[in-house]
Design a protein around this motif. Structure first.
Motif, PDB file in Angstrom:
ATOM      1  N   LEU A  26      -8.577  -7.409  25.726  1.00 15.74           N
ATOM      2  CA  LEU A  26      -7.895  -6.124  26.766  1.00 15.74           C
ATOM      3  C   LEU A  26      -7.551  -4.969  25.979  1.00 15.74           C
ATOM      4  O   LEU A  26      -7.917  -3.792  26.259  1.00 15.74           O
ATOM      5  CB  LEU A  26      -7.016  -6.749  27.517  1.00 15.74           C
ATOM      6  N   ARG A  27      -6.776  -5.287  24.675  1.00 15.23           N
ATOM      7  CA  ARG A  27      -6.558  -4.114  23.947  1.00 15.23           C
ATOM      8  C   ARG A  27      -7.622  -3.361  23.486  1.00 15.23           C
ATOM      9  O   ARG A  27      -7.514  -2.104  23.481  1.00 15.23           O
ATOM     10  CB  ARG A  27      -5.584  -4.688  22.685  1.00 15.23           C
ATOM     11  N   GLY A  28      -8.433  -4.054  23.015  1.00  9.78           N
ATOM     12  CA  GLY A  28      -9.727  -3.438  22.814  1.00  9.78           C
ATOM     13  C   GLY A  28     -10.484  -2.334  23.662  1.00  9.78           C
ATOM     14  O   GLY A  28     -10.880  -1.294  23.226  1.00  9.78           O
ATOM     15  N   LEU A  29     -10.401  -2.953  24.975  1.00  9.06           N
ATOM     16  CA  LEU A  29     -11.067  -2.168  25.730  1.00  9.06           C
ATOM     17  C   LEU A  29     -10.311  -0.843  26.097  1.00  9.06           C
ATOM     18  O   LEU A  29     -11.035   0.070  26.620  1.00  9.06           O
ATOM     19  CB  LEU A  29     -10.992  -3.044  27.132  1.00  9.06           C
ATOM     20  N   VAL A  30      -8.846  -0.962  25.938  1.00  7.65           N
ATOM     21  CA  VAL A  30      -8.260   0.285  26.157  1.00  7.65           C
ATOM     22  C   VAL A  30      -8.385   1.346  25.155  1.00  7.65           C
ATOM     23  O   VAL A  30      -8.444   2.395  25.222  1.00  7.65           O
ATOM     24  CB  VAL A  30      -6.706  -0.271  26.547  1.00  7.65           C
ATOM     25  N   ARG A  31      -8.171   0.824  24.050  1.00  8.45           N
ATOM     26  CA  ARG A  31      -8.068   1.398  22.662  1.00  8.45           C
ATOM     27  C   ARG A  31      -9.345   2.334  22.551  1.00  8.45           C
ATOM     28  O   ARG A  31      -9.382   3.432  22.046  1.00  8.45           O
ATOM     29  CB  ARG A  31      -7.796   0.815  21.391  1.00  8.45           C
ATOM     30  N   HIS A  32     -10.609   1.280  22.810  1.00  7.28           N
ATOM     31  CA  HIS A  32     -11.948   1.893  22.587  1.00  7.28           C
ATOM     32  C   HIS A  32     -12.628   2.565  23.675  1.00  7.28           C
ATOM     33  O   HIS A  32     -13.930   2.624  23.668  1.00  7.28           O
ATOM     34  CB  HIS A  32     -12.875   1.097  21.619  1.00  7.28           C
ATOM     35  N   ARG A  33     -11.905   2.852  24.679  1.00  8.92           N
ATOM     36  CA  ARG A  33     -12.640   3.179  25.956  1.00  8.92           C
ATOM     37  C   ARG A  33     -13.387   4.320  25.998  1.00  8.92           C
ATOM     38  O   ARG A  33     -14.219   4.576  26.720  1.00  8.92           O
ATOM     39  CB  ARG A  33     -11.712   3.198  27.307  1.00  8.92           C
ATOM     40  N   GLY A  34     -13.084   5.353  25.090  1.00 11.35           N
ATOM     41  CA  GLY A  34     -13.655   6.728  25.125  1.00 11.35           C
ATOM     42  C   GLY A  34     -14.568   6.740  23.810  1.00 11.35           C
ATOM     43  O   GLY A  34     -15.259   7.650  23.732  1.00 11.35           O
ATOM     44  N   VAL A  35     -14.957   5.486  23.114  1.00 13.30           N
ATOM     45  CA  VAL A  35     -15.983   5.429  22.330  1.00 13.30           C
ATOM     46  C   VAL A  35     -17.364   5.238  22.849  1.00 13.30           C
ATOM     47  O   VAL A  35     -17.512   4.509  23.499  1.00 13.30           O
ATOM     48  CB  VAL A  35     -15.776   4.355  21.142  1.00 13.30           C
ATOM     49  N   ALA A  36     -18.208   5.980  22.212  1.00 10.26           N
ATOM     50  CA  ALA A  36     -19.644   5.854  22.485  1.00 10.26           C
ATOM     51  C   ALA A  36     -20.525   6.116  21.372  1.00 10.26           C
ATOM     52  O   ALA A  36     -20.194   6.922  20.493  1.00 10.26           O
ATOM     53  CB  ALA A  36     -20.108   7.162  23.687  1.00 10.26           C
ATOM     54  N   VAL A  63      -5.088 -18.421  15.295  1.00 11.32           N
ATOM     55  CA  VAL A  63      -4.449 -17.445  16.230  1.00 11.32           C
ATOM     56  C   VAL A  63      -4.469 -15.961  16.058  1.00 11.32           C
ATOM     57  O   VAL A  63      -4.703 -15.120  16.546  1.00 11.32           O
ATOM     58  CB  VAL A  63      -3.081 -18.114  16.541  1.00 11.32           C
ATOM     59  N   ARG A  64      -4.120 -15.713  14.391  1.00 10.25           N
ATOM     60  CA  ARG A  64      -3.842 -14.425  14.227  1.00 10.25           C
ATOM     61  C   ARG A  64      -5.652 -13.655  14.196  1.00 10.25           C
ATOM     62  O   ARG A  64      -5.558 -12.487  14.382  1.00 10.25           O
ATOM     63  CB  ARG A  64      -3.356 -14.189  12.801  1.00 10.25           C
ATOM     64  N   LEU A  65      -6.445 -14.576  13.807  1.00 15.61           N
ATOM     65  CA  LEU A  65      -7.741 -14.062  13.775  1.00 15.61           C
ATOM     66  C   LEU A  65      -8.474 -13.670  14.892  1.00 15.61           C
ATOM     67  O   LEU A  65      -9.385 -12.802  14.951  1.00 15.61           O
ATOM     68  CB  LEU A  65      -8.513 -15.121  12.988  1.00 15.61           C
ATOM     69  N   GLN A  66      -7.662 -13.982  16.191  1.00 22.60           N
ATOM     70  CA  GLN A  66      -8.168 -13.601  17.383  1.00 22.60           C
ATOM     71  C   GLN A  66      -8.121 -11.884  17.439  1.00 22.60           C
ATOM     72  O   GLN A  66      -8.677 -11.379  18.361  1.00 22.60           O
ATOM     73  CB  GLN A  66      -7.374 -14.143  18.614  1.00 22.60           C
ATOM     74  N   ALA A  67      -7.290 -11.149  16.769  1.00 23.95           N
ATOM     75  CA  ALA A  67      -7.374  -9.819  16.629  1.00 23.95           C
ATOM     76  C   ALA A  67      -8.811  -9.382  16.646  1.00 23.95           C
ATOM     77  O   ALA A  67      -8.960  -8.032  16.894  1.00 23.95           O
ATOM     78  CB  ALA A  67      -6.268  -9.222  15.666  1.00 23.95           C
ATOM     79  N   GLY A  68      -9.722  -9.972  16.110  1.00 26.60           N
ATOM     80  CA  GLY A  68     -11.127  -9.486  15.797  1.00 26.60           C
ATOM     81  C   GLY A  68     -11.617  -9.186  17.201  1.00 26.60           C
ATOM     82  O   GLY A  68     -12.736  -8.621  17.025  1.00 26.60           O
ATOM     83  N   ASN A  69     -11.281 -10.010  18.139  1.00 29.05           N
ATOM     84  CA  ASN A  69     -11.826  -9.586  19.673  1.00 29.05           C
ATOM     85  C   ASN A  69     -11.863  -8.230  19.984  1.00 29.05           C
ATOM     86  O   ASN A  69     -12.628  -7.532  20.580  1.00 29.05           O
ATOM     87  CB  ASN A  69     -11.230 -10.447  20.709  1.00 29.05           C
ATOM     88  N   ALA A  70     -10.724  -7.270  19.415  1.00 29.84           N
ATOM     89  CA  ALA A  70     -10.515  -5.926  19.749  1.00 29.84           C
ATOM     90  C   ALA A  70     -11.863  -5.237  18.882  1.00 29.84           C
ATOM     91  O   ALA A  70     -12.466  -4.203  19.415  1.00 29.84           O
ATOM     92  CB  ALA A  70      -9.268  -5.219  19.373  1.00 29.84           C
ATOM     93  N   ASP A  71     -12.086  -5.739  17.733  1.00 30.63           N
ATOM     94  CA  ASP A  71     -13.129  -5.120  16.779  1.00 30.63           C
ATOM     95  C   ASP A  71     -14.681  -5.663  17.590  1.00 30.63           C
ATOM     96  O   ASP A  71     -15.372  -4.427  17.345  1.00 30.63           O
ATOM     97  CB  ASP A  71     -12.908  -5.616  15.499  1.00 30.63           C
ATOM     98  N   ASP A  72     -14.617  -6.314  18.021  1.00 32.30           N
ATOM     99  CA  ASP A  72     -15.891  -6.777  18.918  1.00 32.30           C
ATOM    100  C   ASP A  72     -16.166  -5.877  19.876  1.00 32.30           C
ATOM    101  O   ASP A  72     -17.355  -5.295  20.163  1.00 32.30           O
ATOM    102  CB  ASP A  72     -16.013  -8.058  19.225  1.00 32.30           C
ATOM    103  N   VAL A  73     -15.110  -5.294  20.666  1.00 34.12           N
ATOM    104  CA  VAL A  73     -15.169  -4.552  21.767  1.00 34.12           C
ATOM    105  C   VAL A  73     -15.701  -2.923  21.066  1.00 34.12           C
ATOM    106  O   VAL A  73     -16.595  -2.646  21.546  1.00 34.12           O
ATOM    107  CB  VAL A  73     -13.756  -4.036  22.483  1.00 34.12           C
ATOM    108  N   LEU A  74     -15.177  -2.673  19.942  1.00 32.78           N
ATOM    109  CA  LEU A  74     -15.667  -1.236  19.120  1.00 32.78           C
ATOM    110  C   LEU A  74     -17.232  -1.452  18.796  1.00 32.78           C
ATOM    111  O   LEU A  74     -17.954  -0.523  18.793  1.00 32.78           O
ATOM    112  CB  LEU A  74     -14.842  -0.900  18.091  1.00 32.78           C
TER     113      LEU A  74
END
Length: 358
Positions: free
Chosen positions: A326-336, A222-233
């Motif tokens: 969803l957290r990753g989408l918000v946190r990294h929304r300005g990254v290009a 369950v803790r490993l799911q935090a990696g989904n935010a890194d995949d957004v980046l």
């Protein structure tokens, strides 16, 4: 039997340093002991990057072998994760052409230094990094658990920094690791793709390193799911095709999103009194969860504890994965990609200034 390169003793091995980010786990002592016992040229320097929180003032709980003490130093990380810790390490070894990153829970093989010397001798002028061959020992006499299979995936992963040698000039060329990756996840794939984009090459070496399966509780998946935010980046930086370029498994995020949507829809419909729609969506959630659980249970040992763990975590993983995405989408929304043309946020060439622990 593998034939050793002719003239290996006539060509000097390039100097190298070893950088090990650590949180002070007991495995660090075993890692250093194996490094000291490995046959071949010793590292020019060893840098232990103490990445514990700055509020932890205790010395690293490690026993450094006598043969390595005069070349081992500890630098302080900032508790910002392995990417930042590795940057602190390689910047502290100016003048050494190669830097080998090791995790603090790996065990270099008995010929590790000898084979590393061959790996570095074989590198061309455009070789930025040389990967080790990682083996993950699994238990005999039974099927591996979900966590053991997860760890075993390191044996086939590309460019993982559990044991990866990098040319220091290549690291400087692209700015090192991107410190926006705060976990031990995807920071290695990101660096590899940036090096390839900059015209460098990556190679597979011959040295061998063992990565034991470390103990973990039942909630580790369950803790490993935090990696989904890194995949957004990663998507933001390298485009959606980065999975193929990095030869990384795609994962089950689309299914997790669908299962979570079914669960949420069932709750909404139930609240609105739409009983038939709620039952249909609940059935979809149950079917998706059951399929996911069985996909994890079937290849495992199927013990009572393992089945219970898979059932519980299979219900939790989809909504947790969705929340991190969803957290990753918000946190990294300005990254290009244009924001980091050749590397991460610009950094100074030298080591970061020391900061006192409090």
């Amino acid at each position: 039997m593998t034939k050793r390169p002719a003239g290996r003793n006539r060509v000097p091995a390039p100097a190298y340093a070893v950088v090990i980010p650590t949180l002070g786990r007991p495995s660090l002592t075993a890692c250093l002991a194996a490094l000291a016992q490995a046959r071949g040229p010793a590292p020019h320097r060893i840098v232990l990057v103490d990445d514990r929180p700055l509020t932890d003032c205790a010395p690293l709980p490690v026993e450094i072998p006598a043969t390595l003490r005069d070349r081992t130093e500890t630098v302080h990380g900032y508790g910002d994760g392995p990417a930042a810790a590795r940057n602190a390490g390689w910047r502290a070894v100016d003048g050494v052409p190669w830097v080998v990153f090791l995790d603090d829970d790996v065990v270099p093989g008995p010929r590790w230094a000898e084979d590393l010397a061959d790996d570095l001798r074989a590198a061309t002028a455009r070789t930025a990094g040389v990967a080790a061959r990682i083996s993950v020992p699994l238990p005999a006499g039974r099927e591996p658990t979900d966590w053991e299979r997860n760890t075993a995936g390191l044996a086939t992963a590309k460019w993982i920094t559990a044991d990866m040698a990098f040319r220091r000039a290549a690291l400087a060329d692209v700015g090192g690791f991107d410190e926006r990756f705060r976990r031990a996840f995807r920071e290695d794939a990101d660096l590899a793709l940036r090096l390839l984009d900059a015209g460098w090459e990556l190679a597979q070496g011959r040295r061998r390193t063992t990565h034991p399966v470390r103990p973990a509780d039942r909630w580790v998946s369950v803790r490993l799911q935090a990696g989904n935010a890194d995949d957004v980046l990663m998507n933001r930086l390298h485009g959606r095709g980065w999975w193929r370029r990095a030869q990384a498994p795609r994962g089950r995020l689309p299914g997790h999103l669908a299962v979570t949507a079914a669960a949420g829809g069932a709750l909404v419909c139930a609240a609105l009194g739409r009983r038939r729609a709620a039952l249909g969506l609940a059935a979809g959630w149950l079917a998706g969860t059951a399929e996911f659980a069985w996909a994890r249970i079937a290849p495992g040992p199927r013990t009572r504890d393992e089945v219970a763990t898979m059932a519980l975590t299979s219900a939790l993983i989809p909504p947790v994965a969705t929340a991190h995405w969803l957290r990753g989408l918000v946190r990294h929304r300005g990254v290009a990609p244009a924001a980091v043309p050749a590397g991460p946020v610009p950094v100074a060439a030298g080591p970061r200034p020391a900061r006192e622990r409090i």
